[in-house]
Motif scaffolding. Structure first.
Motif, mmCIF file in Angstrom:
data_model
loop_
_atom_site.group_PDB
_atom_site.id
_atom_site.type_symbol
_atom_site.label_atom_id
_atom_site.label_comp_id
_atom_site.label_asym_id
_atom_site.label_seq_id
_atom_site.Cartn_x
_atom_site.Cartn_y
_atom_site.Cartn_z
ATOM 1 N N ARG A 329 -1.937 -4.448 3.224
ATOM 2 C CA ARG A 329 -2.383 -3.487 2.203
ATOM 3 C C ARG A 329 -3.676 -2.800 2.630
ATOM 4 N NH1 ARG A 329 -1.064 -5.374 -3.532
ATOM 5 N NH2 ARG A 329 0.909 -5.162 -2.428
ATOM 6 N N ARG A 332 -2.715 -0.228 5.218
ATOM 7 C CA ARG A 332 -1.999 0.922 4.652
ATOM 8 C C ARG A 332 -2.928 1.842 3.879
ATOM 9 N NH1 ARG A 332 0.613 1.802 -0.321
ATOM 10 N NH2 ARG A 332 0.490 -0.375 -0.970
ATOM 11 N N ASP A 368 4.252 -5.741 6.767
ATOM 12 C CA ASP A 368 3.004 -4.980 6.738
ATOM 13 C C ASP A 368 2.789 -4.171 5.471
ATOM 14 O OD1 ASP A 368 5.002 -3.162 7.037
ATOM 15 O OD2 ASP A 368 4.329 -2.375 8.957
ATOM 16 N N ASP A 369 3.355 -4.555 4.376
ATOM 17 C CA ASP A 369 3.195 -3.830 3.117
ATOM 18 C C ASP A 369 4.032 -2.564 3.078
ATOM 19 O OD1 ASP A 369 2.019 -4.259 0.611
ATOM 20 O OD2 ASP A 369 0.542 -2.697 0.925
ATOM 21 N N ALA A 370 5.032 -2.454 3.974
ATOM 22 C CA ALA A 370 5.872 -1.259 3.983
ATOM 23 C C ALA A 370 6.657 -1.114 2.685
ATOM 24 C CB ALA A 370 6.832 -1.306 5.173
ATOM 25 N N SER A 373 4.800 0.748 -0.077
ATOM 26 C CA SER A 373 4.612 2.192 0.082
ATOM 27 C C SER A 373 5.936 2.928 0.264
ATOM 28 C CB SER A 373 3.703 2.461 1.286
ATOM 29 O OG SER A 373 4.278 1.939 2.481
#
Length: 707
Positions: A329, A332, A368-370, A373
């Motif tokens: 996060r 990102r 990776d927090d994809a 988002s």
């Protein structure tokens, strides 16, 4: 580019549709004279992403071939060599899956050209729409490009040119997706497995000199180096707590002085300057914020109010989130600080980039927090499909399966939260407006307990502040629930077969409606009347006004804890479990597998839950609930230890099997293949299953014990 996972949904696949034009059909001698590719992304053809080149074959083009594709010697006289063209195409392809019609032919001539040019050759991962057409519609009289296009309503332009046929293959692939889904072929590995099952077609291609058009299962897909620390520790292990806060009317100089005194790099700002308030009441001021103001305004910036400088709303993360989520996060959002919130959406801490320096240098944070988002369900599916490889890598690091299940559960909850955000946006776009009142979206069952494996389905509910059944508010949330379920299904978390979803009336309602439901559950007279009620006691709020969900969790325990008869009825299912052993004492299997959810996990999970309800242990995970019993002196410590070890073993074996099955394109289930287990593990499994046979007695002995 991340390794291609067999778990990737076809609708989320990044691929390139290709076609070649050649000097002939004999793969041993044919030379490529034209190569083209068209991009496919998230279930759509991207005509703007195209590659096309002529290639000088270094020999005359037979007239018979020219009559088909129209390419003659003069057209390729100044064209690049195959080596030059292939280098450019490889850069365009960028590791994506290849799609084509009669793909075995194209792969064979590409391989032949690479060998002639002395280039290294590794067969790319690929799919053949000709074979997928057989899978999708076995009744078609043939699977030629023209027949498939006609069946699917696709018009082909530029036939027998590489670009035209590549475009046709791309459009056919996209059009086949819903037909394949109807036949339960949704992922890359499932498509490969279905194609590999067409043995007669494959043999025909082999006799013609074609390369096998799809890949065999590869269970070695890896995320590379992975840091177990980031996956085994949670944000509340690293966060600074309580936070340091200052009043909005304090000056920037006051803020800087306080940061220097406390040796911190950020400070929270609220009306009263007190910590531990609702997250929404705060902004944040960092050292860098003040330095930027000084650079812009000089020394007078120090007289500005902290409230004027503060950044709002806060970027935050849950205290129970894994550290990898905080890393992703921050990257990102390009931040160095995250506020930390509890289940009631209150500010309880802060985590900074400095806190994360202890992570092993160079190790991958693969998740990776994809998801957080993602702009669509298909983009969510891409991120979700990386999870099996991450789970496998974490298993290789010998991380406890229960921790890996916690990682999976975190992704389930993030998926559900993002689905709600996308659903709200869709409602706004459709003219239905914003939520009519505060609400919370809840994840129930294994996702709430933190024990999801790699084949979760949807278990969710909605509680909203006010609105009677059938009211305008209720109808709004019914639509929201439907949107959430549809998005999750597309993203890779299928609809709940038991109907435990907020789209269904029984799993949404106002706070008042839920209170009445809970009272009704507690007053039931038969365990058979309590279908699916148990998983509500695992619920965890993931989106919206989290305090609504937290209060509902407490209300459920308040109502149930003093009703031992209710807990007893909830536990009735344990006494009807089937025996996992044969008369000779061997493990009973069906087609070589045993359902470890039915015979292993369910008895332990259900026992821990019902005893937690009975003795008011307000924890969610099975492990924490059993440990809570031991802390209160309830139950034999050795027996609890055996159940905890059995629970760990069952989850380990199920995760390993599900990971292998996903990559192999085998429908994922709760069943584990016994024959592949080493003898010592099989022995441990037998002992664990025997321990679960004693669970009903364990529950009965503690049901009416005083805590």
């Amino acid at each position: 580019m991340k390794p291609i996972s067999g778990a990737m949904p076809l609708a989320a696949l990044e691929a390139v549709a290709i076609d070649t034009e050649t000097t002939g059909l004999d793969t041993a001698r044919a030379r490529i004279i034209q190569l083209a590719g068209i991009g496919i992304e998230l279930g759509q053809v991207n005509p703007d992403e195209a590659f096309e080149t002529l290639i000088d074959p270094g020999e005359p083009i037979p007239e018979a071939s020219s009559e088909i594709h129209g390419i003659r010697d003069g057209d390729v006289r100044d064209a690049p060599s195959f080596a030059e063209a292939f280098a450019a195409f490889s850069a365009f392809r960028a590791g994506r899956v290849l799609v084509g019609h009669s793909m075995g032919f194209d792969l064979a001539v590409l391989q032949g050209e690479a060998m002639r040019a002395g280039l290294p050759w590794a067969k790319p991962r690929s799919l053949c729409v000709r074979l997928l057409g057989v899978v999708a519609n076995p009744r078609l009289h043939d699977q030629s490009l023209d027949t498939l296009a006609s069946w699917l309503g696709i018009s082909i332009s530029g036939r027998h040119s590489a670009k035209g046929d590549a475009r046709a293959a791309a459009e056919i692939f996209v059009a086949l997706l819903p037909h394949l889904a109807e036949r339960h072929v949704r992922t890359l590995a499932e498509a490969e497995r279905a194609c590999l099952g067409l043995s007669t077609r494959l043999e025909d291609g082999h006799r013609a000199g074609w390369v096998e058009p799809v890949s065999r299962p590869d269970l070695s897909t890896s995320t590379g180096a992975i840091d177990p620390y980031a996956y085994s520790h949670r944000v509340d292990d690293l966060m600074a707590s309580p936070v340091v806060a200052i009043a909005e009317n304090a000056t920037a100089k006051d803020a800087i002085d306080l940061m220097a005194e406390r040796r911190i790099s950020s400070i929270f700002v609220s009306a009263d300057g007190m910590p531990d308030g609702p997250l929404s009441a705060y902004g944040i001021v960092t050292e860098r914020d003040v330095m930027r103001r000084i650079a812009a305004h000089g020394a007078q910036a120090l007289d500005m109010s902290a409230g004027e400088i503060a950044t709002r709303p806060l970027a935050s993360i849950a205290a129970e989130a894994f550290v990898y989520r905080a890393v992703g996060r921050m990257e990102r959002l390009h931040l160095r600080h995250l506020a930390v919130r509890d289940e009631g959406d209150r500010l309880v801490g802060v985590i900074s980039a400095r806190d994360l320096l202890r992570l092993r240098a160079g190790a991958a944070i693969s998740l990776d927090d994809a998801i957080g988002s993602a702009s669509s369900a298909e983009a969510m599916a891409q991120a979700w499909a990386t999870l099996p490889a991450v789970a496998r890598s974490l298993g290789a690091e010998e991380l406890d399966a229960r921790i890996i299940a916690g990682v999976v559960s975190e992704e389930v909850r993030v998926m559900t939260r993002r689905a709600a955000e996308l659903a709200e946006a869709a409602m706004q776009e459709a003219g239905h407006g914003s939520p009519p009142c505060p609400y919370a979206l809840l994840v129930l069952g294994s996702g709430g307990r933190g024990e999801s494996l790699l084949a979760p389905d949807q278990d969710n509910a909605i509680v909203f502040a006010e609105g009677a059944p059938g009211s305008e508010a209720c109808r709004w949330f019914a639509q929201l629930g439907s949107h959430v379920s549809d998005i999750l299904d597309t993203a890779g978390i299928p609809y709940c077969t038991g109907g435990v979803m907020a789209r269904n009336e029984a799993w949404r309602g106002s706070r008042e409606t839920w209170q009445a439901r809970i009272a009704d559950w507690v007053g039931r007279s038969s365990g058979a009347d309590l279908l699916n009620v148990d998983i509500f006691f695992d619920q965890r709020p993931v989106h919206g006004d989290l305090s609504l969900g937290a209060r509902l969790f407490d209300s459920a325990f308040d109502a149930a804890a003093n009703q031992p008869v209710f807990a007893k009825l909830m536990g009735e299912k344990l006494f009807s479990a089937s025996n996992p052993f044969t008369l000779l004492g061997n493990i009973r299997t069906d087609e070589g597998r045993i359902d470890l959810k039915l015979h292993g996990l369910f008895p332990i999970v259900a026992a821990a839950r019902v005893l937690a309800i009975r003795h008011d242990i307000r924890r969610r995970s099975t492990r924490q609930r059993l440990e809570g019993l031991a802390e209160r002196g309830l139950g034999n410590v050795g027996e609890i230890a055996r159940l905890l070890e059995a629970h760990r073993l069952f989850m380990t074996l199920m995760l390993e099997q599900q990971s292998r099955d996903l990559e192999a394109g085998i429908p994922v289930s709760n069943k584990v293949e016994i024959a592949t287990l080493p003898t010592p593990v099989r022995s441990d499994l037998k002992a664990a299953l025997k321990a679960t046979q004693l669970v009903p007695d364990f529950v009965q002995g503690l049901m009416f014990r005083s805590s």
